[in-house]
Scaffold this motif. Structure first.
Motif, PDB file in Angstrom:
ATOM      1  N   SER A 155       0.849  -1.181   0.000  1.00 46.71           N
ATOM      2  CA  SER A 155       0.000   0.000   0.000  1.00 46.71           C
ATOM      3  C   SER A 155       0.886   1.234   0.000  1.00 46.71           C
ATOM      4  CB  SER A 155      -0.893  -0.004   1.246  1.00 46.71           C
ATOM      5  OG  SER A 155      -0.099   0.151   2.404  1.00 46.71           O
ATOM      6  N   ALA A 156       0.285   2.395  -0.204  1.00 45.47           N
ATOM      7  CA  ALA A 156       1.067   3.632  -0.208  1.00 45.47           C
ATOM      8  C   ALA A 156       1.757   3.842   1.137  1.00 45.47           C
ATOM      9  CB  ALA A 156       0.159   4.808  -0.528  1.00 45.47           C
ATOM     10  N   GLU A 157       1.083   3.427   2.228  1.00 48.86           N
ATOM     11  CA  GLU A 157       1.652   3.610   3.553  1.00 48.86           C
ATOM     12  C   GLU A 157       2.843   2.686   3.781  1.00 48.86           C
ATOM     13  OE1 GLU A 157      -1.562   3.030   2.973  1.00 48.86           O
ATOM     14  OE2 GLU A 157      -2.325   5.067   3.236  1.00 48.86           O
ATOM     15  N   GLN A 158       2.869   1.546   3.088  1.00 50.26           N
ATOM     16  CA  GLN A 158       3.947   0.580   3.294  1.00 50.26           C
ATOM     17  C   GLN A 158       5.161   0.870   2.436  1.00 50.26           C
ATOM     18  OE1 GLN A 158       1.703  -2.987   2.348  1.00 50.26           O
ATOM     19  NE2 GLN A 158       1.655  -3.575   4.500  1.00 50.26           N
ATOM     20  N   GLY A 159       5.084   1.791   1.524  1.00 45.01           N
ATOM     21  CA  GLY A 159       6.212   2.062   0.663  1.00 45.01           C
ATOM     22  C   GLY A 159       6.380   0.990  -0.404  1.00 45.01           C
ATOM     23  N   THR A 160       7.358   1.190  -1.243  1.00 44.33           N
ATOM     24  CA  THR A 160       7.624   0.264  -2.337  1.00 44.33           C
ATOM     25  C   THR A 160       9.040  -0.269  -2.198  1.00 44.33           C
ATOM     26  OG1 THR A 160       6.184   1.545  -3.788  1.00 44.33           O
ATOM     27  CG2 THR A 160       7.742   0.029  -4.852  1.00 44.33           C
ATOM     28  N   PRO A 161       9.232  -1.592  -2.264  1.00 45.20           N
ATOM     29  CA  PRO A 161      10.603  -2.105  -2.221  1.00 45.20           C
ATOM     30  C   PRO A 161      11.366  -1.699  -3.472  1.00 45.20           C
ATOM     31  CG  PRO A 161       9.046  -3.879  -2.715  1.00 45.20           C
ATOM     32  CD  PRO A 161       8.228  -2.667  -2.374  1.00 45.20           C
ATOM     33  N   ILE A 162      12.652  -1.533  -3.363  1.00 42.69           N
ATOM     34  CA  ILE A 162      13.481  -1.153  -4.497  1.00 42.69           C
ATOM     35  C   ILE A 162      13.409  -2.248  -5.556  1.00 42.69           C
ATOM     36  CG2 ILE A 162      15.859  -0.747  -5.242  1.00 42.69           C
ATOM     37  CD1 ILE A 162      16.357   0.435  -2.437  1.00 42.69           C
ATOM     38  N   PRO A 163      13.035  -1.931  -6.775  1.00 45.29           N
ATOM     39  CA  PRO A 163      12.954  -2.960  -7.815  1.00 45.29           C
ATOM     40  C   PRO A 163      14.296  -3.670  -8.000  1.00 45.29           C
ATOM     41  CG  PRO A 163      11.868  -0.956  -8.553  1.00 45.29           C
ATOM     42  CD  PRO A 163      12.566  -0.614  -7.271  1.00 45.29           C
ATOM     43  N   GLY A 164      14.249  -4.990  -8.036  1.00 49.23           N
ATOM     44  CA  GLY A 164      15.458  -5.780  -8.241  1.00 49.23           C
ATOM     45  C   GLY A 164      16.264  -6.050  -7.000  1.00 49.23           C
ATOM     46  N   LEU A 165      15.899  -5.445  -5.856  1.00 44.82           N
ATOM     47  CA  LEU A 165      16.658  -5.656  -4.623  1.00 44.82           C
ATOM     48  C   LEU A 165      16.287  -7.005  -4.015  1.00 44.82           C
ATOM     49  CD1 LEU A 165      18.617  -3.855  -2.781  1.00 44.82           C
ATOM     50  CD2 LEU A 165      16.646  -3.724  -1.252  1.00 44.82           C
ATOM     51  N   TYR A 166      17.275  -7.844  -3.749  1.00 46.48           N
ATOM     52  CA  TYR A 166      17.028  -9.168  -3.159  1.00 46.48           C
ATOM     53  C   TYR A 166      16.688  -8.995  -1.685  1.00 46.48           C
ATOM     54  CZ  TYR A 166      17.861 -13.972  -1.642  1.00 46.48           C
ATOM     55  OH  TYR A 166      17.722 -15.231  -1.107  1.00 46.48           O
TER      56      TYR A 166
END
Length: 483
Positions: A155-166
């Motif tokens: 969700s917007a509150e949870q943020g987005t993980p960095i694409p490609g980050l293991y």
């Protein structure tokens, strides 16, 4: 170093002797400990059942001047410890037991004597070797994953993980524990150590340190155990902010400030005439007040070995601060390998290294000091610190002056664009993570001692919880537009 006379008189025609190949000292250490150290480890954990089904009691009482802790919420309650369990001294070692091993893991040769009969693992031992279960414990594992599992859509509150980050997704930390840790840490910061003025309150709340520590220590038996890590984390952050970074920090004179602050962790032993001046200095500023108080709580709960381990890792951290300060004074951009060397010291290492104290047990000192364990801890600290470099990238770009982080250094030294350098930094992180998991799994297979197994799971949980906090702390962090 061999004496020089050993080399005199040798014929020049003789070939130089071949170097002796390096050998692991782990078998020697286990042989030296034998069954006794395993019994001692079991005693420290108050037997396997206490380490799994019945967590140990709260830490030993804090110094008398510390206010009584608030009651633990009902969902966090643990069985009341008996007087014997609450004693500061560890219980006497039990009769030497035979040593169970994990399914599929070899038992190391402990001595030349015939090995004792190995019983089938009990249900409690199997549970210990699997690691804690329940909310927030999915990161406690010692098996490699070929590919990261699919992340649920954040969700917007949870943020987005960095694409490609293991990384490994984890559940949301227990909200009841989070609320209680958050309440207690703010009370400690305001009432016990006067850590920050009123206009810093929003930043303190935005740090979300309660979510951070609950997520990083899912096997902590109680909120009291979690508070050991939480106070130390807040104190470390205060030193970084006030001495090095945002709130009045400067590279000029940093060594003096860090040395005096370090004496709050590693006390000065001097003559009576000069002891009083040092003792008064521990209350001179917020970082020293925080270090002193947090360390008093920690020492009251930890063994002498665990406390000294933490002091050593904090000295490493302060050495890293000084290297970065030296570069800042000279406006110097280091080589990439030099930056990574600095980051092995200026990193999160003191946090996962106390995972056993926060978990209510102890990894014996000789097992902690093994080269293989030290490599696992170093890789975990390095990987988690690059996570910080990546998530704080835009925050540091917006701050005054030039802040060194891995993408900035790679861009400068390798002539890459900002985007290319950032994406290469993601690859560096992923390589560190794969190395960490590979080395941890190998050590777990080589040394199936319960405290080693649990400690490795605790470090892995800290790595996962650290990423989760960075990803979800949208108050502090946002991602660059590189995808």
């Amino acid at each position: 170093m061999p004496h020089l006379s050993h080399f005199h008189g040798r014929s020049p025609d003789l070939p130089a002797p071949e170097p002796v190949p390096p050998q692991s000292s782990l078998p020697h250490t286990l042989a030296h400990f034998g069954t006794y150290v395993l019994a001692e480890a079991a005693a420290r954990a108050r037997d396997i059942r206490a380490a799994t089904a019945a967590p140990p009691g709260v830490p030993a009482a804090a110094p008398t001047h510390v206010p009584e802790a608030a009651p633990v919420p009902a969902s966090d309650a643990v069985p009341a410890p008996s007087p014997a369990e609450s004693a500061v001294a560890a219980p006497p070692a039990p009769a030497l037991p035979s040593v169970p091993t994990a399914p599929g893991l070899p038992l190391p040769q402990l001595s030349a004597a015939p090995a004792p009969e190995v019983p089938r693992p009990s249900a409690d031992l199997s549970r210990l070797l699997r690691g804690p279960s329940g909310l927030g414990t999915s990161g406690l594992r010692l098996t490699l994953r070929e590919e990261p599992p699919a992340c649920p859509a954040p969700s917007a509150e949870q943020g987005t993980p960095i694409p490609g980050l293991y990384h490994h997704p984890v559940p949301e930390p227990d909200p009841v524990r989070v609320a209680e840790v958050s309440r207690r840490i703010k009370s400690w910061a305001l009432e016990e150590v006067s850590l920050y003025p009123d206009d810093w309150e929003e930043e303190f709340d935005g740090f979300l340190v309660g979510r951070y520590m609950v997520g990083c220590h899912p096997d902590a038996p109680s909120v009291d155990h979690l508070m050991l890590a939480t106070r130390l984390m807040v104190a470390e952050n205060a030193v970084d902010d006030c001495y090095c970074e945002d709130h009045g920090g400067s590279p000029i004179g940093l060594g003096d400030r860090l040395l005096l602050a370090h004496t709050a962790l590693d006390p000065l032993h001097t003559t009576r005439e000069y002891q009083q001046g040092w003792a008064e200095s521990l209350h001179a500023d917020a970082p020293r007040r925080a270090y002193r108080s947090a360390m008093e709580y920690f020492v009251a709960a930890a063994s002498a070995s665990q406390a000294d381990r933490y002091r050593h890792d904090m000295a490493r951290l302060h050495l890293g601060y000084l290297a970065e300060a030296s570069w800042a004074q000279r406006d110097h951009v280091p080589e990439v390998w030099e930056y990574l060397a600095m980051r092995q010291f200026n990193n999160f290492r003191p946090c996962p290294t106390i995972t056993d104290t926060v978990g209510g047990y102890e990894l014996p000192a000789d097992l902690h000091a093994q080269d293989a364990m030290q490599r696992v801890i170093a890789l975990a600290g390095n990987a988690t610190t690059i996570v910080n470099d990546l998530y704080s990238y835009t925050k540091e770009l917006d701050a005054p002056g030039r802040h060194l982080n891995l993408p900035v250094v790679i861009a400068e030294q390798e002539g890459l664009s900002d985007q290319e350098a950032y994406l290469k930094s993601v690859e560096v992180h992923n390589d560190l993570m794969h190395d960490f998991e590979r080395e941890a799994a190998a050590l777990a297979a080589d040394c199936p001692v319960p405290s080693v197994q649990r400690f490795l799971r605790g470090v892995a949980a800290w790595v996962d919880g650290n990423h989760h906090w960075h990803q979800t702390n949208t108050y502090r962090y946002s991602l660059p537009d590189f995808w």
